[in-house]
Design an enzyme around this catalytic site. Structure first.
Site, PDB file in Angstrom:
ATOM      1  N   GLY A  55       0.835  -1.203   0.000  1.00  0.00           N
ATOM      2  CA  GLY A  55       0.000   0.000   0.000  1.00  0.00           C
ATOM      3  C   GLY A  55       0.863   1.244   0.000  1.00  0.00           C
ATOM      4  N   ASP A  56       0.182   2.398  -0.094  1.00  0.00           N
ATOM      5  CA  ASP A  56       0.865   3.693  -0.028  1.00  0.00           C
ATOM      6  C   ASP A  56       1.881   3.887  -1.147  1.00  0.00           C
ATOM      7  OD1 ASP A  56      -0.551   4.097   2.409  1.00  0.00           O
ATOM      8  OD2 ASP A  56       0.951   2.861   3.404  1.00  0.00           O
ATOM      9  N   GLU A  57       1.585   3.340  -2.314  1.00  0.00           N
ATOM     10  CA  GLU A  57       2.496   3.488  -3.456  1.00  0.00           C
ATOM     11  C   GLU A  57       2.235   4.779  -4.217  1.00  0.00           C
ATOM     12  OE1 GLU A  57       0.329   0.928  -3.241  1.00  0.00           O
ATOM     13  OE2 GLU A  57       1.459  -0.929  -2.971  1.00  0.00           O
ATOM     14  N   LYS A 109      -1.146   5.434  -5.364  1.00  0.00           N
ATOM     15  CA  LYS A 109      -2.192   5.061  -6.335  1.00  0.00           C
ATOM     16  C   LYS A 109      -3.180   6.193  -6.589  1.00  0.00           C
ATOM     17  CE  LYS A 109      -3.319   1.607  -3.719  1.00  0.00           C
ATOM     18  NZ  LYS A 109      -2.181   1.622  -2.788  1.00  0.00           N
ATOM     19  N   ALA A 151      -8.191   2.651   3.632  1.00  0.00           N
ATOM     20  CA  ALA A 151      -7.378   3.294   2.601  1.00  0.00           C
ATOM     21  C   ALA A 151      -7.320   4.795   2.846  1.00  0.00           C
ATOM     22  CB  ALA A 151      -7.988   3.039   1.230  1.00  0.00           C
ATOM     23  N   GLY A 152      -6.281   5.419   2.319  1.00  0.00           N
ATOM     24  CA  GLY A 152      -6.199   6.868   2.356  1.00  0.00           C
ATOM     25  C   GLY A 152      -5.496   7.300   1.084  1.00  0.00           C
ATOM     26  N   HIS A 153      -6.248   7.826   0.143  1.00  0.00           N
ATOM     27  CA  HIS A 153      -5.653   8.227  -1.135  1.00  0.00           C
ATOM     28  C   HIS A 153      -5.529   9.743  -1.189  1.00  0.00           C
ATOM     29  CE1 HIS A 153      -6.837   4.175  -3.188  1.00  0.00           C
ATOM     30  NE2 HIS A 153      -5.937   4.060  -2.253  1.00  0.00           N
ATOM     31  N   THR A 154      -4.325  10.193  -1.451  1.00  0.00           N
ATOM     32  CA  THR A 154      -4.078  11.643  -1.449  1.00  0.00           C
ATOM     33  C   THR A 154      -3.917  12.126  -2.880  1.00  0.00           C
ATOM     34  OG1 THR A 154      -2.891  11.341   0.618  1.00  0.00           O
ATOM     35  CG2 THR A 154      -2.526  13.421  -0.520  1.00  0.00           C
ATOM     36  N   GLN A 164      -4.971  -0.386  -0.795  1.00  0.00           N
ATOM     37  CA  GLN A 164      -3.932  -1.206  -0.158  1.00  0.00           C
ATOM     38  C   GLN A 164      -2.938  -1.690  -1.236  1.00  0.00           C
ATOM     39  OE1 GLN A 164      -7.436  -2.185   0.928  1.00  0.00           O
ATOM     40  NE2 GLN A 164      -7.094  -0.408   2.187  1.00  0.00           N
ATOM     41  N   THR A 203      -4.403  -7.447   5.184  1.00  0.00           N
ATOM     42  CA  THR A 203      -5.742  -6.875   5.304  1.00  0.00           C
ATOM     43  C   THR A 203      -6.749  -7.958   4.897  1.00  0.00           C
ATOM     44  OG1 THR A 203      -7.093  -4.934   4.877  1.00  0.00           O
ATOM     45  CG2 THR A 203      -5.915  -5.852   2.971  1.00  0.00           C
ATOM     46  N   ARG A 249       0.146   7.138  11.273  1.00  0.00           N
ATOM     47  CA  ARG A 249       1.270   6.361  11.827  1.00  0.00           C
ATOM     48  C   ARG A 249       2.517   6.491  10.936  1.00  0.00           C
ATOM     49  NH1 ARG A 249      -0.914   0.392  12.285  1.00  0.00           N
ATOM     50  NH2 ARG A 249      -1.919   0.994  10.359  1.00  0.00           N
ATOM     51  N   ASP A 295      11.140  11.500  -7.195  1.00  0.00           N
ATOM     52  CA  ASP A 295      11.774  12.728  -6.699  1.00  0.00           C
ATOM     53  C   ASP A 295      12.281  12.588  -5.264  1.00  0.00           C
ATOM     54  OD1 ASP A 295       8.851  12.569  -6.396  1.00  0.00           O
ATOM     55  OD2 ASP A 295       9.155  14.275  -5.056  1.00  0.00           O
ATOM     56  N   GLY A 311       6.433  14.030  -8.072  1.00  0.00           N
ATOM     57  CA  GLY A 311       6.004  15.028  -7.093  1.00  0.00           C
ATOM     58  C   GLY A 311       4.568  14.771  -6.726  1.00  0.00           C
TER      59      GLY A 311
HETATM   60  P1  IMP Z   1      -6.645  -3.404   8.336  1.00  0.00           P
HETATM   61  O1  IMP Z   1      -6.832  -3.357   6.860  1.00  0.00           O
HETATM   62  O2  IMP Z   1      -7.066  -2.141   9.020  1.00  0.00           O
HETATM   63  O3  IMP Z   1      -7.250  -4.618   8.955  1.00  0.00           O
HETATM   64  O4  IMP Z   1      -5.073  -3.524   8.630  1.00  0.00           O
HETATM   65  C1  IMP Z   1      -4.330  -4.690   8.296  1.00  0.00           C
HETATM   66  C2  IMP Z   1      -2.936  -4.329   7.789  1.00  0.00           C
HETATM   67  O5  IMP Z   1      -3.055  -3.678   6.536  1.00  0.00           O
HETATM   68  C3  IMP Z   1      -2.166  -3.378   8.700  1.00  0.00           C
HETATM   69  O6  IMP Z   1      -0.796  -3.692   8.603  1.00  0.00           O
HETATM   70  C4  IMP Z   1      -2.430  -2.021   8.068  1.00  0.00           C
HETATM   71  O7  IMP Z   1      -1.424  -1.097   8.376  1.00  0.00           O
HETATM   72  C5  IMP Z   1      -2.424  -2.396   6.595  1.00  0.00           C
HETATM   73  N1  IMP Z   1      -3.211  -1.481   5.762  1.00  0.00           N
HETATM   74  C6  IMP Z   1      -4.547  -1.439   5.631  1.00  0.00           C
HETATM   75  N2  IMP Z   1      -4.912  -0.497   4.755  1.00  0.00           N
HETATM   76  C7  IMP Z   1      -3.790   0.066   4.315  1.00  0.00           C
HETATM   77  C8  IMP Z   1      -3.517   1.094   3.361  1.00  0.00           C
HETATM   78  O8  IMP Z   1      -4.405   1.666   2.723  1.00  0.00           O
HETATM   79  N3  IMP Z   1      -2.202   1.403   3.166  1.00  0.00           N
HETATM   80  C9  IMP Z   1      -1.199   0.742   3.817  1.00  0.00           C
HETATM   81  N4  IMP Z   1      -1.411  -0.228   4.692  1.00  0.00           N
HETATM   82  C10 IMP Z   1      -2.687  -0.561   4.948  1.00  0.00           C
END
Ligand code: IMP
Length: 429
Positions: free
Chosen positions: A12-14, A16, A39-42, A227, A243, A307, A337, A419
């Site tokens: 995750g966090d690539e 996307k 998820a958190g997409h920026t 993810q 996940t 985190r 970058d 960037g």
């Molecule tokens: P859960 O998806 O909240 O159950 O978390 C399970 C694992 O997946 C943990 O290690 C989280 O940090 C990781 N994880 C879940 N969603 C993301 C994401 O969008 N980006 C990065 N790691 C994620």
């Protein structure tokens, strides 16, 4: 484009979100199909930064249809907040459709996620997963045991209340007996959920029908992964530090109803280094000051949870695996970058495990705990890439870095992220 999928190849966090936002220019329909607001997409548009949790990045292109697919789980209050937040910034979500079959994250899912992590942590914390505490594991567990609630259930108040009474009997026992916590009141929970259901109703629909019609009309469909491959519940590295959904390309079919042979392109998003939040093996992790500096330079802090992310060098063993599992047709290399100022860049080409060189992921992922990366060291490019507009005159060290990656996995790199801004994306010939 016809149907294009964007999948994360790492943990995750690539980046996307930015890639989807870029490709969404040519899309008619943008769909998220798995996970939830873990998820958190920026996406940075000019000077504005948008952080999306449930919503597909397509919503920022207001004329496109955006879909929350049936494979997703939604926390209805947070979802409404997300919609209201965008509305407040002048972005209408009127073309958003939420699948009536998406699962609902209930209050006890959030409580179980939190309480179970505490229970796992009792003692040495080795069993802790490091979840985002968004209720993801518990909601998908209930889906599989057929004890879940779906968005469509909110349209049937009598049945919803009745089933909730029944389900809460079991959940309250777990809350009080196992976790020594307070029970939930079925009447109160039903009231707030039915109320939020009314507010969501204008967005709810049969997304499978919309997608099928789109395919029939040859619309351009963009599938937005969340993810990453290495967090997949079946194919991730390694159980249980995963996940509870399918972030691999196969997950798009399950979460949208699109048949596998209707997906034309599969873009794998690869960050130029690698990061992971939560627990689990990470062979190229940089635990030193250099790693801390890389984390800061790349702003590697969770969008959903804040985190700090663990960071490390790019790992071609894991990337080869992601290429095969997802059937990647293209690679998008992001956050190039972030490495601009490094005189040397390392890439793990293989592992040494118990004295043996291993070039591909070992069948037994437990071996990863003993894997020592074998690095190739490349000279850095030491120029500011953030202003690059074309791939015509890439600095030689950067071109070598790209060649090393694409030759190792035999997939072309067709886009470079340089960037955070929308325009900082370079198309390669
Ligand atoms: P859960 O998806 O909240 O159950 O978390 C399970 C694992 O997946 C943990 O290690 C989280 O940090 C990781 N994880 C879940 N969603 C993301 C994401 O969008 N980006 C990065 N790691 C994620």
């Amino acid at each position: 484009m016809p149907t294009t999928a964007v999948v994360g190849t790492q943990w995750g966090d690539e980046g996307k979100g930015k890639v989807v936002d870029f490709l969404a220019r040519d899309a008619d329909i943008v769909i998220r199909s798995q996970g939830g607001n873990n998820a958190g997409h920026t996406v940075a548009v000019d000077e504005e930064v948008f952080k999306l949790y449930h919503l597909p990045c397509g919503v920022l292109h207001t004329e496109k249809t955006s879909i929350i697919g049936s494979g997703m789980a939604v926390q209805p209050f947070r979802l409404l907040d997300e919609i209201a937040g965008l509305n407040g910034r002048g972005i209408s979500c009127e073309n958003l459709i939420i699948s009536h079959h998406a699962h609902l994250i209930m209050p006890y899912h959030l409580m179980f996620d939190e309480l179970e992590e505490q229970r796992r942590c009792n003692g040495d914390c080795r069993g802790m997963i490091g979840t985002t505490k968004r209720g993801i594991g518990p909601v998908f567990a209930d889906k599989m045991t057929r004890s879940g609630f779906r968005v469509c259930d909110l349209a049937e108040p009598v049945e919803f209340k009745e089933r909730l009474q029944y389900i809460l009997k079991e959940k309250n026992l777990i809350l009080t007996e196992l976790y020594k916590s307070e029970p939930l009141d079925p009447v109160k929970v039903a009231d707030v959920y039915l109320d939020v259901g009314q507010k969501l109703r204008p967005f709810v629909g049969d997304t499978v029908a919309v997608v099928m019609k789109g395919l029939e009309e040859n619309k351009n469909i963009l599938l937005e992964g969340a993810q990453g491959t290495l967090l997949d519940i079946d194919y991730g590295i390694q159980y249980p530090f995963l996940t509870s959904s399918h972030p691999v390309s196969g997950g798009f079919c399950l979460g949208t109803g699109i048949a596998p042979n209707r997906i034309d392109n599969i873009y794998g998003v690869v960050k130029a280094y690698i990061s992971r939040v939560g627990e689990g093996p990470f062979p190229t992790e940089l635990k030193d000051e250099f790693g801390a500096a890389l984390r800061d330079r790349g702003n590697e802090y969770g969008t959903a949870t804040g985190r700090p992310r663990r960071v490390g060098w790019l790992d071609l063993v894991l990337l080869k695996y992601a290429v095969v599992i997802n059937g990647l047709t293209n690679i998008v290399l992001t956050k190039v970058d972030v490495l601009d100022e490094l005189p040397e860049i390392q890439v793990a080409a293989a592992y040494e495990i118990d004295g043996e060189r291993i070039d591909t992921l070992p069948g037994d992922p437990c071996l990863l705990a003993r894997a020592n990366p074998i690095y190739e060291t490349l000279p850095g490019w030491l120029i500011d890439t953030s202003g690059l507009e074309t791939g015509d005159a890439l600095p030689e060290p950067l071109a070598n870095f790209l060649d090393l990656i694409s030759e190792a996995v035999d997939v072309p790199i067709t886009l470079l992220g340089v960037g955070t801004r929308r325009r900082q994306m370079v198309e390669l010939g």
